[in-house]
Motif scaffolding. Structure first.
Motif, PDB file in Angstrom:
ATOM      1  N   PHE A  84       0.869  -1.136  -0.091  1.00  0.00           N
ATOM      2  CA  PHE A  84      -0.001  -0.018  -0.006  1.00  0.00           C
ATOM      3  C   PHE A  84       0.640   1.185   0.126  1.00  0.00           C
ATOM      4  O   PHE A  84       1.869   1.362   0.727  1.00  0.00           O
ATOM      5  N   ASP A  85       0.302   2.282  -0.789  1.00  0.00           N
ATOM      6  CA  ASP A  85       1.183   3.448  -0.644  1.00  0.00           C
ATOM      7  C   ASP A  85       0.646   4.150   0.836  1.00  0.00           C
ATOM      8  O   ASP A  85       1.752   5.017   1.182  1.00  0.00           O
ATOM      9  N   LYS A  86      -0.283   3.923   1.178  1.00  0.00           N
ATOM     10  CA  LYS A  86      -0.686   4.623   2.505  1.00  0.00           C
ATOM     11  C   LYS A  86      -1.806   3.508   3.249  1.00  0.00           C
ATOM     12  O   LYS A  86      -2.615   3.174   2.665  1.00  0.00           O
ATOM     13  N   VAL A  87      -1.628   3.599   4.880  1.00  0.00           N
ATOM     14  CA  VAL A  87      -2.548   2.973   5.354  1.00  0.00           C
ATOM     15  C   VAL A  87      -2.880   4.008   6.435  1.00  0.00           C
ATOM     16  O   VAL A  87      -2.180   4.577   7.418  1.00  0.00           O
ATOM     17  N   TYR A  88      -4.381   3.985   6.569  1.00  0.00           N
ATOM     18  CA  TYR A  88      -4.799   5.002   7.433  1.00  0.00           C
ATOM     19  C   TYR A  88      -6.135   4.401   8.287  1.00  0.00           C
ATOM     20  O   TYR A  88      -6.815   3.500   7.768  1.00  0.00           O
ATOM     21  N   LEU A  89      -6.501   5.432   9.222  1.00  0.00           N
ATOM     22  CA  LEU A  89      -7.796   4.845   9.847  1.00  0.00           C
ATOM     23  C   LEU A  89      -8.998   6.054   9.515  1.00  0.00           C
ATOM     24  O   LEU A  89      -8.550   7.061   9.594  1.00  0.00           O
ATOM     25  N   GLU A 263     -18.893   4.063  21.341  1.00  0.00           N
ATOM     26  CA  GLU A 263     -17.677   4.118  21.591  1.00  0.00           C
ATOM     27  C   GLU A 263     -16.891   4.471  20.092  1.00  0.00           C
ATOM     28  O   GLU A 263     -17.580   4.526  19.108  1.00  0.00           O
ATOM     29  N   LYS A 264     -15.715   5.035  20.479  1.00  0.00           N
ATOM     30  CA  LYS A 264     -14.891   5.462  19.161  1.00  0.00           C
ATOM     31  C   LYS A 264     -14.273   4.023  18.638  1.00  0.00           C
ATOM     32  O   LYS A 264     -13.803   3.405  19.337  1.00  0.00           O
ATOM     33  N   SER A 265     -14.450   4.170  17.195  1.00  0.00           N
ATOM     34  CA  SER A 265     -13.778   2.963  16.496  1.00  0.00           C
ATOM     35  C   SER A 265     -13.137   3.615  15.282  1.00  0.00           C
ATOM     36  O   SER A 265     -13.271   4.802  14.768  1.00  0.00           O
ATOM     37  N   TYR A 266     -12.882   2.614  14.350  1.00  0.00           N
ATOM     38  CA  TYR A 266     -12.271   2.954  12.926  1.00  0.00           C
ATOM     39  C   TYR A 266     -12.639   2.004  11.920  1.00  0.00           C
ATOM     40  O   TYR A 266     -12.706   0.744  12.203  1.00  0.00           O
ATOM     41  N   ASN A 267     -12.443   2.404  10.517  1.00  0.00           N
ATOM     42  CA  ASN A 267     -12.534   1.619   9.515  1.00  0.00           C
ATOM     43  C   ASN A 267     -10.880   1.834   9.083  1.00  0.00           C
ATOM     44  O   ASN A 267     -10.361   2.722   9.605  1.00  0.00           O
ATOM     45  N   VAL A 268     -10.322   0.619   8.631  1.00  0.00           N
ATOM     46  CA  VAL A 268      -8.826   0.597   8.421  1.00  0.00           C
ATOM     47  C   VAL A 268      -9.050   0.648   6.816  1.00  0.00           C
ATOM     48  O   VAL A 268      -9.411  -0.405   6.223  1.00  0.00           O
ATOM     49  N   VAL A 269      -8.077   1.537   6.427  1.00  0.00           N
ATOM     50  CA  VAL A 269      -7.820   1.675   4.972  1.00  0.00           C
ATOM     51  C   VAL A 269      -6.644   1.681   4.501  1.00  0.00           C
ATOM     52  O   VAL A 269      -5.848   2.124   4.888  1.00  0.00           O
ATOM     53  N   GLY A 270      -6.344   0.922   3.309  1.00  0.00           N
ATOM     54  CA  GLY A 270      -4.987   0.657   2.648  1.00  0.00           C
ATOM     55  C   GLY A 270      -5.223   1.222   1.202  1.00  0.00           C
ATOM     56  O   GLY A 270      -6.191   0.867   0.612  1.00  0.00           O
TER      57      GLY A 270
END
Lengths: 466, 466
Positions: A84-89, A263-270
């Motif tokens: 991946f070029d970038k991985v983020y939440l 609650e706080k949570s996230y998607n994970v994206v690459g």
């Protein structure tokens, strides 16, 4: 002036040149796709990734500590995939429901003799009130309509027992799930609305065993929330038989589940940036959250690892997609779809152009192909890829529902097409939302073939667009 | 004289009448086939029959007491199915090989440190000689050709370790089995011929676990029979790694298997006489024997119960086939095919006319369709039935190998076509001939769908012939 026959000849030659060029392209594509499958079958990483997610993290309902761990794992696993070029939440708030320690069901005969009935709380259910088990008579119905037709005094103070089974005649168990699902989704709300004390719902499965299957129930705007529990199909059959013999029997339910603050949570994206059309996005994803009863292997650990793997396979096959491709691990599909909504919201906010989205959320079984949501003209174009996918068992392209997490995209940035990875479906609902949904139920080759078919579709979408 | 246009009109009307008649027939057939599936999915008996065969009788290698029990069970089960005009046995003599109590493999390092290696005797293997374990050095090869190329002194007194894995790139594991199978079938014979003391064969599976997979090995006319054992794929990988580090390591094998005198056994046959063409026979079958390590569920309990069920489904759907139909439970497919040969021999002896034979011996997974062995013209005819089977996932009709038990028929009474039931194949060789081949690995719906697809094919064959 050229004669008719020379025109005809010129036409034939042109047609033959076109055919040859098309054949060469198809040949080149088939070589690339073969490479993708070789990598998946010889060095695929889906299976080992899934083992970790299932066995080291396990069930990961949105808002739980396990879901938080899964977010970390997803990010790390993407980074380690090195493609991946970038991985983020992507931050999103999610509901936080917990099952609690108490979960017990008993059928109480008229002489006070009790028989344990395998139950589990439906996701989102309230607890049974007070500190003692909730005991009441039972009214069996086969549908919400049947409940509606009952007089108030037949319902008040009772458990409503929704016992319509899967229609086994349907070849696709998914259709049977769809047809029986309103009992779980709306049964407790309707029971409460009518003055019942609770709802007992036959598990949504064709399996005949003693495992209750959970899943979300929605109270909507019901003023009175009553507890809803799933019964194993064996317990449901037994309760039905005992009720027929003794309509006055009682059921005793005890559940300590509760809804906590969001609650706080996230998607994970690459993301891999497209080499030629970086502004056109192709999304591929599965959902990172799962129910809490088991390991969330087929639902949807398999979709998660396949989505990461699909992009790793492209890189390993030496491909850089011309369009931007994102693997997205969506949070909270099971009881809110907040992750899917957040992804769609941000895509709109950022004025993104989405070409296509692919979701894998039907288990990690042997591929069949893809369900496609698009216009007839685009479907035609996609259907032309069938010969490239068919040798890998993934050539079945059928108009049909693509997936819950990518659905919000259709309303926000309107991708040209949505795809749902379609695989063998006979076993899925035997495991779905129950203790049986574990890593052991996943077959390595079936899983890796799925990731490769998703990678192949992305390759074709990335090269040809839509 | 009628005008051209009136001729054309007449022609069009005739064509349209034909189409309408064909459509009506297809519609009537689809109604019948729907009935067959409804019966299978709502009241199918394959699953319960299989449970009994697997859990109450278990592994049933030809010549064993369990195989004798299975014959009795097969006859009783057919009689109870209450759909056959007659049920009878066909006597045949079968080989009788027993595994014996001792079965042990150890890798012995150069400091005498031993590591247990999971092994099992190959079916038909001789025991290790004498009362002590057989200890020798190990030579690893990847093929029979590689063994052939080795000098005598590299081979003499050694274990030959055949370690060519399944080619994981092949989409059909059956093709990988075919490509690796000569190591098991001929490895021990070739090793003995070259003066080796024994053969260790990597298990024929794509699974990466510690279960050895047995299966028949054939000495042919080898003068010197040496023992042959299968290693689990994990043990094979470990042995290979250790050998690379220490080519002088030794292997110790102990096996007490033996070949006993042939035993009397039987095919079990159930027959429904054809209402219109009683002299034309359609056979449907699976093999009743299995290896001894597990319950012989997918290999081939599923084929056995599906074959009985196929005829019960016809009866339950109110059909009496126009051709004679026989369900045959063949004895001794695994290590001799004596039952298949006997059935073909008796068919010839009785001057029977065989229209078609169907075999189910590829597991009881989700249907795909049938492999067909016939002429191109007949294949065309059969392929026209595809739209009737496709809604039930069984529409894939492909030229290909039909089955081992019905193969001898092709040489004796030459049926017009042979059919092999074809189903999802990814998991089969993970279980095949190992301890994992148990009832729990079989899914009820997948199994019952298979019996129904066989019944549907028999219905079409029985009605239309070939």
């Amino acid at each position: 002036m050229r004669s008719f026959s020379s025109l005809l000849l010129a036409g034939l030659l042109a047609a033959s040149a076109t055919t040859t060029a098309a054949q060469a392209t198809a040949k080149a594509d088939s070589v690339v796709i073969r490479k993708i499958y070789d990598e998946a079958l010889l060095r695929g990483q889906s299976y080992d990734n899934l083992r970790y997610l299932c066995q080291k993290i396990g069930g990961r309902l949105a808002g739980s500590p396990q879901a938080a761990l899964a977010v970390q794992w997803g990010k790390l696993t993407m980074e380690k995939a090195n493609c991946f070029d970038k991985v983020y939440l992507q931050e999103c708030m999610v509901p936080h429901w917990v099952r609690g320690a108490k979960e017990k069901g008993q059928i109480i005969g008229n002489k006070g003799k009790s028989i344990t009935a395998a139950v589990c709380a439906l996701g989102g259910s309230v607890a049974t009130p007070g500190s003692k088990p909730l005991r009441a008579g039972v009214v069996e119905v086969k549908s919400l309509a049947e409940l509606k037709a009952l007089p108030d005094d037949a319902v008040r103070g009772k458990f409503i027992f929704f016992n319509r089974p899967f229609d086994d005649r349907l070849i696709e168990p998914g259709a049977a799930y769809g047809a029986a699902g309103d009992q779980r989704r709306s049964g407790p709300a309707e029971a409460g609305r009518r003055g019942a004390v609770g709802a007992l719902v036959r598990s949504l499965t064709a399996a005949r065993d003693n495992n209750p299957h959970t899943g979300a129930t929605n109270y909507g705007d019901t003023p009175t929330k009553v507890p809803g529990a799933a019964l194993s199909t064996q317990a449901a059959d037994q309760l039905s038989q005992l009720l027929a013999a003794d309509p006055k029997l009682q059921f005793e339910l005890e559940m300590s589940c509760q809804q906590l603050p969001d609650e706080k949570s996230y998607n994970v994206v690459g993301e891999i940036k497209g080499s030629k059309y970086p502004d056109q996005v192709i999304t591929v994803g599965g959902h990172l959250d799962s129910w809490d009863l088991a390991q969330g292997a087929h639902d949807d650990g398999t979709g998660v690892v396949q989505s990461i793997e699909a992009l790793r396979l492209l890189k390993a096959a030496g491909l850089r997609p011309e369009r931007t491709v994102r693997a997205v691990l969506f949070m909270n599909e099971e009881n809110g779809t907040r992750g899917g909504e957040k992804y769609a919201e941000l895509a709109k906010q950022n004025h993104e152009t989405h070409l296509a989205a692919i979701e894998s959320d039907g288990g990690g079984f042997t591929p069949r192909g893809f369900n496609v949501e698009t216009t007839p003209a685009v479907f035609q174009k996609v259907a032309a890829w069938k010969p490239l996918l068919a040798p890998y068992l993934a050539g079945q392209l059928t108009p049909g529902h693509a997936g819950t997490d990518i659905e919000p995209l259709a309303a926000s940035v309107k991708p040209v097409a949505l795809f749902g990875y379609d695989c063998d479906s006979q076993r899925y609902f035997d495991l779905h939302h129950s203790v049986l949904d574990t890593f052991e139920q996943v077959n390595r080759r079936e899983l890796e073939l799925g990731g490769a078919s998703m990678a192949s579709l992305i390759y074709l979408l990335g090269k040809y667009g839509l």
